[in-house]
Write an enzyme that holds these catalytic residues in place. Structure first.
Site: not given
Ligand code: PLP
Ligand code: COI
Length: 345
Positions: A84, A186, A222
């Site tokens: 990612r 991200k 989200e």
């Molecule tokens: N959506 C956003 C905007 C986020 O910052 C995060 C955090 O990482 C997620 C979703 C969840 O992603 P993940 O499950 O890969 O941590």
């Molecule tokens: C995560 O879940 O790793 C995130 O990045 C969420 C937030 C702390 C930005």
């Protein structure tokens, strides 16, 4: 190895400086990432005109290391975070860090900071923050020439106060991501522009904002830091599908867990706010690395409350099963699908 003397069970989600971090550099002159390595220096010195400071050229990741029941230290699907960040970097014209180098850097940082990995059963974990940013000067709008990739770690507790207690969130009037924008990567810029929205939400008593799709403002996207899941009245797991949300690794893992461990039907599709307000769903939750699964008890839409059947007191039964199965896999109590768990030591 002796663990640090921390009150593990009462950690919050905040930064604690640990002993080692990883640094690698890319220069246009070399045309590649250098080998990188560990350092104890947590400070960064850069040009006043660095690309990251002027035009926010930076992307990041978030993942965790866990102590398993039998005392190993593991990470969860770091190859997906690596991929990612690769994809995020390409979107911002940052030379992507090779997937293997990312996974190796994470490995090195966890191993070097073993004393900071919270013990099994404390509810705390070691949060890893890989990131890459433009470090050389730019003044016209263009990508930087040189970049730095770093990974640091910090021990953390729950992202939301109260851990697994249902939260109260609101539908916000701010937009997070344009249809062909950067919502699916991200990048720090997506979070900078959410700060006013989150400060206002907190001041108004809400734990988070739910963003709607910017084009029609009818579909659930989200929150600022997590994807959203619903359980329909017929027990189907309903997962909002959109090109402008972050492809959460937790969400993709939970979809697999729901289908293969819990025998749930899963429906990934656009989800309309109207369906939520009309009572189509009995449970709702946020999912992400930081949030794990945090149940949503109640949603406020412009002053009107909608409370899920699971309510504000406890997590609903499906969210609870999803959460305990995922945590069980991460902490080595439940057998993981092939390739999900990377053993560090
Ligand atoms: N959506 C956003 C905007 C986020 O910052 C995060 C955090 O990482 C997620 C979703 C969840 O992603 P993940 O499950 O890969 O941590
Ligand atoms: C995560 O879940 O790793 C995130 O990045 C969420 C937030 C702390 C930005």
């Amino acid at each position: 190895m002796e663990k640090k003397n921390l009150d593990w069970a009462n950690l919050s989600f905040s930064y604690v400086k640990t002993d080692y971090r990883y640094v690698a550099n890319y220069t246009a002159a070399a045309g590649k990432w250098d080998e990188g390595g560990l350092t104890t220096d947590d400070q960064i010195v850069m040009s006043e005109d660095a690309g990251v400071l002027q035009y926010s050229q930076s992307v990041f990741e978030g993942l965790k290391a866990y102590t398993t029941k039998d005392g190993h230290i593991v990470t969860f699907r770091p190859d997906l975070n690596a991929q990612r960040m690769y994809d995020s970097a390409k979107r911002l014209e940052i030379p992507p860090v090779p997937v293997d180098q990312f996974v190796d850097a994470v490995h090195q940082v966890v191993k070097a900071n073993e004393a900071w990995v919270p013990p099994y059963g404390t509810g705390a974990t070691l949060y890893l923050r890989p990131y890459v940013f433009g470090i050389s000067p730019v003044i016209g709008v263009k990508p930087a020439d040189d970049y730095q990739f770093r990974v640091f770690c910090t021990p953390v507790g729950p992202y939301f106060k109260g851990g697994a207690k249902p939260i109260y969130v609101r539908i916000t009037d701010y937009d997070r991501a344009a249809p062909h924008g950067t919502g699916n990567i991200k990048a720090g810029l997506n979070y900078a522009m959410s700060l006013e929205a989150i400060v206002e939400a907190h001041q108004a008593g809400f734990a988070e904002n739910i963003y709607l799709d910017a084009a029609t403002r009818t579909k659930i996207e989200e929150t600022g830091g997590a994807n959203i899941l619903f359980v329909a009245q017929d027990d189907t797991l309903v997962v909002p599908k959109s090109n402008s949300i972050l492809p959460s690794i937790t969400r993709r893992s939970l979809v697999y867990v729901a289908e293969h461990y819990l025998g749930m039907k899963v429906d990934e599709r656009p989800v309309y706010l109207k369906e939520v307000l009309d009572g189509e769903f009995k449970e709702c939750g946020l999912c992400g690395t930081a949030a794990v699964i945090s149940p949503i008890g109640k949603i406020n839409d412009h002053g009107k409350d909608y409370e899920f059947a699971s309510g504000m007191e406890e997590m609903g039964p499906w969210m609870s099963k999803l959460r305990s199965t995922l945590l069980g896999i991460q902490e080595g109590e439940i057998e993981a699908p092939e390739g999900w768990i990377h053993v560090i030591g």
